[in-house]
Design an enzyme around this catalytic site. Structure first.
Site, PDB file in Angstrom:
ATOM      1  N   CYS A  26      48.041-100.787 103.217  1.00  0.00           N
ATOM      2  CA  CYS A  26      47.138-100.444 104.325  1.00  0.00           C
ATOM      3  C   CYS A  26      46.580-101.682 105.029  1.00  0.00           C
ATOM      4  O   CYS A  26      46.005-101.577 106.110  1.00  0.00           O
ATOM      5  CB  CYS A  26      45.996 -99.575 103.819  1.00  0.00           C
ATOM      6  SG  CYS A  26      46.589 -98.026 103.132  1.00  0.00           S
ATOM      7  N   HIS A  50      39.808 -99.751 108.396  1.00  0.00           N
ATOM      8  CA  HIS A  50      40.883 -98.874 107.917  1.00  0.00           C
ATOM      9  C   HIS A  50      40.314 -97.495 107.570  1.00  0.00           C
ATOM     10  O   HIS A  50      39.376 -97.380 106.781  1.00  0.00           O
ATOM     11  CB  HIS A  50      41.537 -99.516 106.689  1.00  0.00           C
ATOM     12  CG  HIS A  50      42.508 -98.625 106.016  1.00  0.00           C
ATOM     13  ND1 HIS A  50      43.517 -97.990 106.701  1.00  0.00           N
ATOM     14  CD2 HIS A  50      42.633 -98.242 104.718  1.00  0.00           C
ATOM     15  CE1 HIS A  50      44.228 -97.265 105.850  1.00  0.00           C
ATOM     16  NE2 HIS A  50      43.708 -97.401 104.647  1.00  0.00           N
ATOM     17  N   ASN A  91      44.143 -90.784 106.668  1.00  0.00           N
ATOM     18  CA  ASN A  91      44.557 -92.152 106.338  1.00  0.00           C
ATOM     19  C   ASN A  91      46.017 -92.319 106.740  1.00  0.00           C
ATOM     20  O   ASN A  91      46.893 -91.671 106.161  1.00  0.00           O
ATOM     21  CB  ASN A  91      44.378 -92.387 104.830  1.00  0.00           C
ATOM     22  CG  ASN A  91      44.739 -93.796 104.393  1.00  0.00           C
ATOM     23  OD1 ASN A  91      45.342 -94.560 105.162  1.00  0.00           O
ATOM     24  ND2 ASN A  91      44.383 -94.144 103.173  1.00  0.00           N
TER      25      ASN A  91
HETATM   26  N1  ACO Z   1      39.987 -80.920  95.910  1.00  0.00           N
HETATM   27  C1  ACO Z   1      39.127 -80.627  94.933  1.00  0.00           C
HETATM   28  N2  ACO Z   1      38.866 -81.439  93.904  1.00  0.00           N
HETATM   29  C2  ACO Z   1      39.515 -82.614  93.875  1.00  0.00           C
HETATM   30  C3  ACO Z   1      40.437 -82.999  94.871  1.00  0.00           C
HETATM   31  C4  ACO Z   1      40.673 -82.102  95.921  1.00  0.00           C
HETATM   32  N3  ACO Z   1      41.523 -82.357  96.926  1.00  0.00           N
HETATM   33  N4  ACO Z   1      40.911 -84.223  94.567  1.00  0.00           N
HETATM   34  C5  ACO Z   1      40.312 -84.609  93.430  1.00  0.00           C
HETATM   35  N5  ACO Z   1      39.477 -83.627  92.998  1.00  0.00           N
HETATM   36  C6  ACO Z   1      38.634 -83.605  91.826  1.00  0.00           C
HETATM   37  C7  ACO Z   1      39.140 -84.512  90.721  1.00  0.00           C
HETATM   38  O1  ACO Z   1      40.106 -83.842  89.937  1.00  0.00           O
HETATM   39  C8  ACO Z   1      37.862 -84.769  89.933  1.00  0.00           C
HETATM   40  O2  ACO Z   1      37.620 -83.666  89.105  1.00  0.00           O
HETATM   41  P1  ACO Z   1      36.970 -83.877  87.625  1.00  0.00           P
HETATM   42  O3  ACO Z   1      35.632 -84.516  87.890  1.00  0.00           O
HETATM   43  O4  ACO Z   1      36.911 -82.499  87.093  1.00  0.00           O
HETATM   44  O5  ACO Z   1      37.913 -84.801  86.916  1.00  0.00           O
HETATM   45  C9  ACO Z   1      36.777 -84.782  91.012  1.00  0.00           C
HETATM   46  O6  ACO Z   1      37.351 -84.131  92.172  1.00  0.00           O
HETATM   47  C10 ACO Z   1      36.328 -86.171  91.404  1.00  0.00           C
HETATM   48  O7  ACO Z   1      37.513 -86.977  91.570  1.00  0.00           O
HETATM   49  P2  ACO Z   1      37.399 -88.445  92.111  1.00  0.00           P
HETATM   50  O8  ACO Z   1      38.765 -89.040  92.254  1.00  0.00           O
HETATM   51  O9  ACO Z   1      36.407 -89.206  91.293  1.00  0.00           O
HETATM   52  O10 ACO Z   1      36.787 -88.134  93.567  1.00  0.00           O
HETATM   53  P3  ACO Z   1      36.170 -89.120  94.589  1.00  0.00           P
HETATM   54  O11 ACO Z   1      34.830 -88.633  95.003  1.00  0.00           O
HETATM   55  O12 ACO Z   1      36.301 -90.549  94.168  1.00  0.00           O
HETATM   56  O13 ACO Z   1      37.132 -88.909  95.863  1.00  0.00           O
HETATM   57  C11 ACO Z   1      39.025 -89.981  96.857  1.00  0.00           C
HETATM   58  C12 ACO Z   1      38.514 -89.124  95.717  1.00  0.00           C
HETATM   59  C13 ACO Z   1      38.841 -89.220  98.152  1.00  0.00           C
HETATM   60  C14 ACO Z   1      40.501 -90.294  96.641  1.00  0.00           C
HETATM   61  C15 ACO Z   1      38.223 -91.291  96.921  1.00  0.00           C
HETATM   62  O14 ACO Z   1      38.112 -91.830  95.621  1.00  0.00           O
HETATM   63  C16 ACO Z   1      38.808 -92.323  97.821  1.00  0.00           C
HETATM   64  O15 ACO Z   1      38.868 -92.158  99.025  1.00  0.00           O
HETATM   65  N6  ACO Z   1      39.206 -93.481  97.278  1.00  0.00           N
HETATM   66  C17 ACO Z   1      39.678 -94.620  98.020  1.00  0.00           C
HETATM   67  C18 ACO Z   1      40.987 -94.411  98.702  1.00  0.00           C
HETATM   68  C19 ACO Z   1      41.374 -95.677  99.474  1.00  0.00           C
HETATM   69  O16 ACO Z   1      40.573 -96.482  99.860  1.00  0.00           O
HETATM   70  N7  ACO Z   1      42.599 -95.874  99.694  1.00  0.00           N
HETATM   71  C20 ACO Z   1      42.970 -97.049 100.451  1.00  0.00           C
HETATM   72  C21 ACO Z   1      44.191 -97.564 100.028  1.00  0.00           C
HETATM   73  S1  ACO Z   1      45.487 -96.405 100.203  1.00  0.00           S
HETATM   74  C22 ACO Z   1      46.892 -97.370 100.433  1.00  0.00           C
HETATM   75  O17 ACO Z   1      46.896 -98.540 100.254  1.00  0.00           O
HETATM   76  C23 ACO Z   1      48.097 -96.706 100.873  1.00  0.00           C
END
Ligand code: ACO
Length: 336
Positions: free
Chosen positions: A110, A255, A285
């Site tokens: 990214c 980003h 994204n």
């Molecule tokens: N719907 C419902 N629940 C979900 C979903 C979904 N789509 N996805 C995950 N969950 C659940 C998980 O299973 C977890 O459940 P649990 O607590 O029972 O285990 C809970 O939600 C929390 O999961 P987290 O991964 O901790 O959720 P978080 O609030 O961190 O959000 C996300 C996840 C959106 C992926 C976030 O962490 C994020 O945006 N991270 C950064 C991504 C990023 O910056 N990427 C850039 C690089 S990408 C690249 O280089 C190509």
């Protein structure tokens, strides 16, 4: 020394839309979870048979038309080349009618567009090129497991492009020196485990320990933490290198990984909502396409104006990150 100066911009998003309702119909998720955790509502996605090259050609043509000139070199920043061999950029150059100009792919996830901006700036500074077509394009949804709710809701497909020409420091459109970084000790946080030389697929996919290893995988929570830290640090360094203060920056163009990351970075750097560009709700994204697509869309809808001082920052797999400054020129922008 010559500076890279923006002479034209373009973007292209495939017409097919995937809404949160489409995702909730087939995954264990909800509109409320997606909107509150990511800020996303809609993504543009490729139809089967459409590849990164197709997106990149559309965006590249728009940037060339907007600039009204050709390019000496084509750089494609992408995470999803059409094939592992050959690189995709030469086909883009041919399809754009640029003949046998040098053309190469650049892989920095990214952060790829910022690495590309740095490379293009260097080529122009040394006189190796008078104009560079820099394209960020990803058909990222082709790499995502459609059944993995943790990643399937996050990504869309797009391409954005800038035509950069040789100019002078201080000119409208001039790009400042990008600040880049990487940390390979955290390579496993964002990866496609198989398909490369470490885990090559020599036989049927069932020979893999886990066929899902051909899909994109991410430790979202850990990535989130590093993304905020690294984008904030590199942003401060890029603004300092430009001789600016953060308060003098008119638009933050970060980003579009997640609305909560954008808010955290903006809060850390002191950007109120009016000074932040965002399209994460409508495109999700789009990986290496995120920054140029956002620049082009914001210029087209008037939230980015001629003369604005812009701070770009991105973060992704590698880990890789960076930031750069520019002033937005009085240039044509073609988006549809
Ligand atoms: N719907 C419902 N629940 C979900 C979903 C979904 N789509 N996805 C995950 N969950 C659940 C998980 O299973 C977890 O459940 P649990 O607590 O029972 O285990 C809970 O939600 C929390 O999961 P987290 O991964 O901790 O959720 P978080 O609030 O961190 O959000 C996300 C996840 C959106 C992926 C976030 O962490 C994020 O945006 N991270 C950064 C991504 C990023 O910056 N990427 C850039 C690089 S990408 C690249 O280089 C190509």
């Amino acid at each position: 020394m010559k500076r890279a100066v923006i002479a034209g911009a373009g973007a292209w998003l495939p017409p097919k839309l995937v809404t949160n309702a489409d995702l909730t119909a087939r995954l264990d998720t909800s509109d409320e979870w997606i909107r509150t955790r990511t800020g996303m509502s809609v993504r543009h996605v490729v139809e089967p048979g459409t590849a990164t090259c197709d997106l990149a050609v559309e965006a590249g043509r728009r940037a060339l038309d907007a600039a009204g000139r050709d390019a000496d070199i084509v750089i494609l920043a992408t995470t999803t080349p059409d094939r592992q061999v050959p690189p995709t950029a030469p086909e883009i150059a041919t399809r754009l009618g640029l003949g046998t100009v040098p053309a190469f792919d650049l892989s920095a996830a990214c952060a790829g567009f910022l690495y590309g901006l740095s490379t293009a700036s260097g080529l122009i500074a040394t006189g190796a090129a008078r104009s560079v077509l820099l394209i960020g394009a990803d058909a990222f949804t082709t790499m995502v497991d459609p059944d993995d709710r943790a990643t399937a809701v996050l990504f869309g497909d797009a391409a954005g492009a800038l035509l950069l020409r040789a100019g002078q420091d201080g000119e409208p459109g001039a790009v400042g020196a990008p600040v880049l970084g990487s940390d390979g000790s955290l390579a496993d946080l964002i990866q496609v485990p198989a398909g490369g030389s470490r885990t090559r697929v020599n036989g049927p996919l069932t020979d893999l320990a886990d066929p899902k290893d051909l899909y994109f995988q991410m430790n979202g929570r850990e990535t989130f933490r590093h993304a905020v830290t690294r984008m904030s640090q590199s942003s401060r360094a890029a603004v300092t290198a430009a001789g600016w203060e953060l308060a003098e920056v008119d638009r933050l163009c970060a980003h579009q990984a997640n609305a909560r990351i954008l808010t955290a970075v903006a809060d850390e750097l002191g950007f109120e909502p009016a000074r932040q560009l965002s399209n994460v709700a409508d495109v999700g994204n789009t990986a290496a396409a995120s920054l140029p697509t956002l620049l082009a869309m914001a210029a087209a809808d008037g939230t980015l104006k001629t003369g604005h001082r812009v701070l770009l920052t991105a973060f992704g797999g590698g880990l890789s990150w960076g930031a750069a400054t520019l002033t937005w020129p009085d240039t044509d922008v073609l988006v549809d």
